[in-house]
Structure formats: structure tokens, C-alpha cells
Design a protein around this motif. Structure first.
Motif, short mmCIF file in Angstrom:
data_model
loop_
_atom_site.label_atom_id
_atom_site.label_comp_id
_atom_site.label_asym_id
_atom_site.label_seq_id
_atom_site.Cartn_x
_atom_site.Cartn_y
_atom_site.Cartn_z
N HIS A 73 38.49 30.03 37.07
CA HIS A 73 37.40 29.58 36.20
C HIS A 73 36.99 30.69 35.22
O HIS A 73 36.56 30.40 34.10
N PHE A 74 37.12 31.94 35.63
CA PHE A 74 36.82 33.08 34.76
C PHE A 74 37.88 33.29 33.70
O PHE A 74 37.73 34.12 32.82
N GLY A 75 39.00 32.55 33.79
CA GLY A 75 40.05 32.67 32.79
C GLY A 75 41.19 33.56 33.20
O GLY A 75 42.00 33.98 32.36
N ILE A 76 41.32 33.86 34.47
CA ILE A 76 42.43 34.69 34.95
C ILE A 76 43.62 33.78 35.24
O ILE A 76 43.52 32.84 36.02
N HIS A 77 44.75 34.06 34.58
CA HIS A 77 45.96 33.28 34.74
C HIS A 77 46.83 33.90 35.83
O HIS A 77 46.77 35.10 36.07
N ARG A 78 47.66 33.09 36.46
CA ARG A 78 48.54 33.52 37.55
C ARG A 78 47.76 34.28 38.63
O ARG A 78 48.19 35.32 39.13
N ALA A 79 46.60 33.78 38.95
CA ALA A 79 45.74 34.43 39.95
C ALA A 79 46.36 34.32 41.33
O ALA A 79 46.91 33.29 41.70
N HIS A 80 46.30 35.41 42.07
CA HIS A 80 46.79 35.43 43.45
C HIS A 80 45.93 36.38 44.28
O HIS A 80 45.27 37.28 43.73
N ILE A 81 45.93 36.18 45.57
CA ILE A 81 45.14 37.02 46.47
C ILE A 81 45.89 38.32 46.70
O ILE A 81 47.04 38.33 47.11
N ARG A 82 45.21 39.42 46.41
CA ARG A 82 45.84 40.72 46.64
C ARG A 82 45.49 41.26 48.03
O ARG A 82 46.35 41.79 48.73
N SER A 83 44.22 41.15 48.41
CA SER A 83 43.85 41.61 49.75
C SER A 83 42.60 40.87 50.23
O SER A 83 41.79 40.41 49.43
N VAL A 84 42.49 40.77 51.55
CA VAL A 84 41.35 40.13 52.19
C VAL A 84 40.92 41.01 53.35
O VAL A 84 41.75 41.44 54.15
N ASN A 85 39.64 41.33 53.42
CA ASN A 85 39.11 42.01 54.60
C ASN A 85 37.79 41.40 54.98
O ASN A 85 37.40 40.36 54.45
N ARG A 86 37.08 42.01 55.90
CA ARG A 86 35.82 41.43 56.39
C ARG A 86 34.76 41.30 55.32
O ARG A 86 33.95 40.39 55.35
N HIS A 87 34.77 42.22 54.35
CA HIS A 87 33.68 42.27 53.38
C HIS A 87 34.03 41.76 52.00
O HIS A 87 33.13 41.44 51.22
N SER A 88 35.31 41.71 51.64
CA SER A 88 35.66 41.33 50.28
C SER A 88 37.02 40.64 50.20
O SER A 88 37.84 40.75 51.10
N ILE A 89 37.20 39.95 49.08
CA ILE A 89 38.48 39.31 48.74
C ILE A 89 38.84 39.80 47.35
O ILE A 89 38.04 39.69 46.42
N THR A 90 40.04 40.34 47.19
CA THR A 90 40.48 40.84 45.90
C THR A 90 41.51 39.87 45.32
O THR A 90 42.49 39.52 45.98
N VAL A 91 41.25 39.44 44.08
CA VAL A 91 42.14 38.52 43.38
C VAL A 91 42.69 39.25 42.16
O VAL A 91 41.95 39.87 41.41
N ALA A 92 44.00 39.18 41.97
CA ALA A 92 44.65 39.81 40.82
C ALA A 92 45.30 38.75 39.96
O ALA A 92 45.65 37.66 40.45
N GLY A 93 45.50 39.05 38.68
CA GLY A 93 46.14 38.12 37.77
C GLY A 93 46.20 38.71 36.37
O GLY A 93 46.13 39.93 36.19
N ARG A 94 46.32 37.84 35.36
CA ARG A 94 46.44 38.27 33.97
C ARG A 94 45.31 37.64 33.15
O ARG A 94 44.98 36.48 33.34
N LYS A 95 44.77 38.42 32.22
CA LYS A 95 43.78 37.91 31.28
C LYS A 95 43.95 38.64 29.97
O LYS A 95 43.95 39.88 29.94
N HIS A 96 44.11 37.91 28.90
CA HIS A 96 44.31 38.49 27.55
C HIS A 96 45.47 39.48 27.54
O HIS A 96 45.35 40.60 27.05
N ARG A 97 46.59 39.09 28.13
CA ARG A 97 47.83 39.87 28.15
C ARG A 97 47.71 41.22 28.87
O ARG A 97 48.47 42.14 28.61
#
Length: 116
Positions: A73-97
Motif C-alpha cells: 500500500h505504501f508503494g513498495i514493489h516486489r515486497a517480501h519478508i526479510r526477517s521476523v522476530n518477536r518485536h518487528s517484521i522487516t519487509v524489503a522491496g523496490r520503490k522508485h528504482r
């Protein structure tokens, strides 16, 4: 009619006496009972509490699926989960090249902790 009323009163009295006699058993299992008296007679309705009984329910927390939807929804393309732990979830992807990284807290609403 008098017989039905007499039976109803006897049942209510017996249930009331049983409720007074065993308060520890009722509180141990978190069991609540309601007596319903209506046109159909006397009815004992049992209610269990909203406990999970040994399993932890995490309805209001941020899940990896919710984090992915929010990142897209924030506009990140090819978003995927990079890491998950008890306190946070990190999502990586591409935005504006360029590479984008968003970290969400694992609480209700998935608030953004960091954005790069």
C-alpha cells in the motif's frame, strides 16, 4: 399452573443452593452460569470465559501478511519478508528504482518503526 410454578421455584432454589455451595469450582474454570426463566420454563445457560485454554491468541498483533499488504500500500514493489522476530517484521522491496526497507512493530495496526 400452580404445579409448574412450584417446580420452577424448586429448580431455582436448588440451582441457587448449588451455586452457593460450590463457588471455588466455578471460579477455578472461569465458568459462569445464567438462569433464564421464561415461557419455556427454567433454563440453565452456561457460559465459558473468553480464554484460549492453553493456547495464545494473537489477533490484534501485526502478522507478516498484514505487513506485506501495508508495504504494498505504501508503494513498495516486489515486497517480501526479510526477517521476523518477536518485536518487528522487516519487509524489503523496490520503490522508485531503488531498494526500500520498512520495519513494522508487531503490535496492533503494524506501525512503522523504520523506513529506508
Amino acid at each position: 399452573m400452580f404445579k409448574n410454578l412450584a417446580k420452577t421455584l424448586c429448580v431455582v432454589a436448588a440451582l441457587g443452593a448449588a451455586g452457593v455451595a460450590a463457588p471455588t469450582a466455578a471460579s477455578a474454570g472461569d465458568f459462569r452460569a445464567t438462569i433464564s426463566i421464561g415461557s419455556g420454563g427454567v433454563e440453565l445457560v452456561g457460559h465459558r470465559g473468553h480464554r484460549a485454554h492453553g493456547r495464545h491468541i494473537r489477533r490484534a498483533t501485526c502478522t507478516p501478511g498484514k505487513a506485506l499488504r501495508k508495504a504494498r500500500h505504501f508503494g513498495i514493489h516486489r515486497a517480501h519478508i526479510r526477517s521476523v522476530n518477536r518485536h518487528s517484521i522487516t519487509v524489503a522491496g523496490r520503490k522508485h528504482r531503488s531498494h526500500a526497507l520498512v520495519r513494522f512493530a508487531r503490535v496492533r495496526g503494524c506501525p512503522v518503526i523504520a523506513y529506508r
